[in-house]
Structure formats: structure tokens, C-alpha cells
Design an enzyme around this catalytic site. Structure first.
Site, PDB file in Angstrom:
ATOM      1  N   ASN A   9      -9.593   4.468  -0.557  1.00  0.00           N
ATOM      2  CA  ASN A   9      -8.947   5.421   0.350  1.00  0.00           C
ATOM      3  C   ASN A   9      -8.794   6.734  -0.414  1.00  0.00           C
ATOM      4  O   ASN A   9      -7.910   6.857  -1.249  1.00  0.00           O
ATOM      5  CB  ASN A   9      -7.573   4.864   0.772  1.00  0.00           C
ATOM      6  CG  ASN A   9      -6.771   5.867   1.580  1.00  0.00           C
ATOM      7  OD1 ASN A   9      -7.295   6.886   2.034  1.00  0.00           O
ATOM      8  ND2 ASN A   9      -5.485   5.577   1.763  1.00  0.00           N
ATOM      9  N   LYS A  11      -7.864   9.506   0.677  1.00  0.00           N
ATOM     10  CA  LYS A  11      -6.791  10.360   1.228  1.00  0.00           C
ATOM     11  C   LYS A  11      -7.336  11.782   1.416  1.00  0.00           C
ATOM     12  O   LYS A  11      -8.522  11.935   1.713  1.00  0.00           O
ATOM     13  CB  LYS A  11      -5.547  10.314   0.340  1.00  0.00           C
ATOM     14  CG  LYS A  11      -5.150   8.865   0.028  1.00  0.00           C
ATOM     15  CD  LYS A  11      -3.808   8.704  -0.593  1.00  0.00           C
ATOM     16  CE  LYS A  11      -3.555   7.231  -0.840  1.00  0.00           C
ATOM     17  NZ  LYS A  11      -2.202   6.954  -1.320  1.00  0.00           N
ATOM     18  N   HIS A  94      -1.399   3.574   7.792  1.00  0.00           N
ATOM     19  CA  HIS A  94      -1.092   3.772   6.370  1.00  0.00           C
ATOM     20  C   HIS A  94       0.347   4.275   6.249  1.00  0.00           C
ATOM     21  O   HIS A  94       0.830   5.022   7.109  1.00  0.00           O
ATOM     22  CB  HIS A  94      -2.069   4.781   5.754  1.00  0.00           C
ATOM     23  CG  HIS A  94      -1.939   4.844   4.267  1.00  0.00           C
ATOM     24  ND1 HIS A  94      -0.957   5.581   3.655  1.00  0.00           N
ATOM     25  CD2 HIS A  94      -2.632   4.231   3.280  1.00  0.00           C
ATOM     26  CE1 HIS A  94      -1.065   5.420   2.342  1.00  0.00           C
ATOM     27  NE2 HIS A  94      -2.066   4.604   2.096  1.00  0.00           N
ATOM     28  N   GLU A  96       1.637   6.549   4.602  1.00  0.00           N
ATOM     29  CA  GLU A  96       1.785   8.012   4.640  1.00  0.00           C
ATOM     30  C   GLU A  96       1.781   8.517   6.084  1.00  0.00           C
ATOM     31  O   GLU A  96       2.478   9.463   6.426  1.00  0.00           O
ATOM     32  CB  GLU A  96       0.680   8.676   3.798  1.00  0.00           C
ATOM     33  CG  GLU A  96       0.955   8.483   2.311  1.00  0.00           C
ATOM     34  CD  GLU A  96      -0.266   8.353   1.432  1.00  0.00           C
ATOM     35  OE1 GLU A  96      -1.372   8.757   1.847  1.00  0.00           O
ATOM     36  OE2 GLU A  96      -0.117   7.829   0.313  1.00  0.00           O
ATOM     37  N   GLU A 166       0.523  -3.176   1.543  1.00  0.00           N
ATOM     38  CA  GLU A 166       0.767  -2.133   0.548  1.00  0.00           C
ATOM     39  C   GLU A 166       2.268  -1.873   0.452  1.00  0.00           C
ATOM     40  O   GLU A 166       2.822  -1.123   1.277  1.00  0.00           O
ATOM     41  CB  GLU A 166       0.068  -0.833   0.960  1.00  0.00           C
ATOM     42  CG  GLU A 166      -1.426  -0.965   1.119  1.00  0.00           C
ATOM     43  CD  GLU A 166      -2.114   0.391   1.024  1.00  0.00           C
ATOM     44  OE1 GLU A 166      -2.925   0.571   0.113  1.00  0.00           O
ATOM     45  OE2 GLU A 166      -1.823   1.271   1.843  1.00  0.00           O
ATOM     46  N   GLY A 172       0.720   4.958  -5.178  1.00  0.00           N
ATOM     47  CA  GLY A 172       0.641   6.211  -5.930  1.00  0.00           C
ATOM     48  C   GLY A 172       1.704   6.360  -7.008  1.00  0.00           C
ATOM     49  O   GLY A 172       1.889   7.442  -7.558  1.00  0.00           O
ATOM     50  N   SER A 211      -1.320   1.046  -6.362  1.00  0.00           N
ATOM     51  CA  SER A 211      -1.586   1.186  -7.799  1.00  0.00           C
ATOM     52  C   SER A 211      -2.471   0.074  -8.358  1.00  0.00           C
ATOM     53  O   SER A 211      -2.291  -0.354  -9.499  1.00  0.00           O
ATOM     54  CB  SER A 211      -0.273   1.311  -8.585  1.00  0.00           C
ATOM     55  OG  SER A 211       0.461   2.443  -8.152  1.00  0.00           O
TER      56      SER A 211
HETATM   57  P1  PGA Z   1      -2.814   3.973  -4.759  1.00  0.00           P
HETATM   58  O1  PGA Z   1      -2.903   4.142  -3.165  1.00  0.00           O
HETATM   59  O2  PGA Z   1      -3.899   3.008  -5.169  1.00  0.00           O
HETATM   60  O3  PGA Z   1      -3.034   5.353  -5.296  1.00  0.00           O
HETATM   61  O4  PGA Z   1      -1.461   3.435  -5.055  1.00  0.00           O
HETATM   62  C1  PGA Z   1      -3.171   3.051  -2.327  1.00  0.00           C
HETATM   63  C2  PGA Z   1      -3.168   3.492  -0.895  1.00  0.00           C
HETATM   64  O5  PGA Z   1      -2.369   4.379  -0.550  1.00  0.00           O
HETATM   65  O6  PGA Z   1      -3.941   2.990  -0.061  1.00  0.00           O
END
Ligand code: PGA
Length: 248
Positions: A9, A11, A94, A96, A166, A172, A211
Site C-alpha cells: 500500500n 498510500k 483503511h 486512514e 491492521e 506507520g 509495521s
Molecule cells: P505500515 O502501513 O506498514 O507503514 O505500518 C500499513 C498500512 O497502513 O497498510
């Protein structure tokens, strides 16, 4: 037997040059990869991603879709439009989008429905907030998220859905769920599905996200109910992403 799936992803990170570097970097190592690999790129780069990945094992996904198919929805993008660029997968719900763009469980469920109705495979993201984890409400949070989708599309439709668990506190942040924490929640999600249909529960892929990186991928993927990963930050580094893809 569920096949390992690794999805990147990106983003809101890309440029024409970066798309070339990233995709060509991943493609050159794909011959040793047994997992199914999906890269979810920002809309403006779908055409470029399609051109670079045609006839390869690498599949393309989008990061969102609108619940409508066409019309007066300024700035929005529909299922039909992304399909025009060879997209087969779409991230839905997601964290976000839930936290920054007000996507409720109901909206997410509608998006899953629209994706399925239009022949796309939704990567349905669920996961608890830090407060929910700390107050012992992880199971309640994921149950509400999953049940909202089951109510809308029916358990049968999960044959066409990939779930990504997640934990929001792990996205992140560099803080990954321990394999045990992740496995426990994955097993619970499978149990929720099994309350509706045991066979579908066993065949549904449940990816871990938050992460995930080359150092922790092996022990996470070794867990019984973890079928792959949804990778943010590490998917922007072709060598790291390839290493994760090879873990399956
Ligand atoms: P990350 O993000 O691996 O940077 O933690 C995962 C995601 O948001 O899908």
C-alpha cells in the site's frame, strides 16, 4: 490451503520516476516469489503501473473507490474507472480513510458491496484503535467492523473478500503486534466468520498489516491464521518489499 498474499500500500507516495523504480525493482526479483503479490498504487499512476506489469505476476490494486458508478461526484473515482486500468483489487476501509475521511462501518460495507458487484476483490481493512486495545476492546472493535460487512453483503460474499487486520496503533509507528497478539486476533476473526460459515472461514485470507518489515515478516507469517501482509512503509523500498514477498 490458503496461498500467501503480500499487498503493498503505497498510500499517497509516488511520482512517475518512483513508480518506474519501484515496480521494475520488484519485477526483477519476482521469479523467486511464490506468494500472490499486489501493489496498490495511487490513482494517477494506475495507467503506468498497468503498462509496467502486463504479463507479469504482479497484480495492481487501487486504494479506494466511490460507492457510485458515475455521475456528479466531483473528484471521485469509480470501480469502472479503476477496472479500465487492469485493477483487480481495491483497499476498502483503511484506518486512514476511517479516521481522516469519516468512513463509517456502514460506508465501508457499501464499498465492499460495490467492489464485489463490479468484479473487484476488496482488501477489507479492520483493526482496533490504541484506546480500544488498552481498554480490552479489540475483539468488540473487529467484531463490529466485520459484522457490518457480513450484514450488508452476506457471508457467501466473503469468498471474494480478502481481510487485512491492521491494529491502528501499529500502522506507520514501527510498533508491530507480537506474533501472539496478531495470531489471537486473526483466530478470533476466523471464528467470527465460522459462526456464519465454517468453510468460508477456513478459505478466507486474513493478512496482517502494521509495521510489517523484512525482520518480522517470517515469524508473523508462520502463525497459523496469518495468510500474508498488507505493507505500507516497507513497500516503498523495492528490496525490503521483495524480501517480504519471498517470505511466503
Ligand atoms: P505500515 O502501513 O506498514 O507503514 O505500518 C500499513 C498500512 O497502513 O497498510
Amino acid at each position: 490451503m490458503r496461498q500467501t498474499i503480500i499487498a503493498g500500500n503505497w498510500k499517497m507516495n509516488a511520482s512517475k520516476e518512483a513508480v518506474n523504480t519501484l515496480l521494475l525493482g520488484v519485477l526483477k526479483g519476482m521469479m523467486d516469489v511464490k506468494s500472490e503479490v499486489i501493489v496498490c498504487v495511487p490513482y494517477p499512476y494506475l495507467c503506468q503501473a498497468e503498462a509496467l506489469t502486463t504479463h507479469s505476476q504482479l497484480k495492481i490494486g487501487a486504494q479506494n473507490l466511490n460507492i457510485n458508478i458515475s455521475g456528479a461526484f466531483t473528484g471521485e473515482v469509480s470501480a469502472d474507472m479503476i477496472k479500465d486500468f487492469g485493477v483487480e483489487y481495491v483497499i476498502v476501509g483503511h484506518s486512514e480513510r476511517r479516521s481522516l475521511y469519516g468512513e463509517t462501518n456502514k460506508i465501508v460495507a457499501r464499498k465492499v458491496q460495490v467492489a464485489l458487484d463490479n468484479g473487484l476483490t476488496p482488501l477489507l481493512c479492520i483493526g482496533e484503535l490504541l484506546e480500544e486495545k488498552e481498554s480490552g476492546n479489540t475483539k468488540n472493535a473487529v467484531a463490529r467492523q466485520i459484522n457490518a460487512v457480513i450484514e450488508r453483503v452476506g457471508i457467501e460474499s466473503f469468498k471474494g473478500v480478502i481481510i487485512a487486520y491492521e491494529p491502528v496503533w501499529a500502522i506507520g509507528t514501527g510498533i508491530t503486534a507480537t506474533p501472539q497478539q496478531a495470531q489471537d486476533t486473526h483466530a478470533y476473526i476466523r471464528e467470527l466468520l465460522a459462526q456464519n460459515d465454517e468453510n468460508i472461514a477456513q478459505s478466507t485470507s486474513i493478512l496482517y498489516g502494521g509495521s510489517m518489515n523484512p525482520d518480522n515478516v517470517d515469524e508473523l507469517i508462520a502463525c497459523k491464521d496469518i495468510d500474508g501482509g498488507l505493507i505500507g512503509g516497507a513497500s516503498l523500498k523495492p528490496d525490503d518489499f521483495l524480501r517480504i514477498c519471498k517470505a511466503g
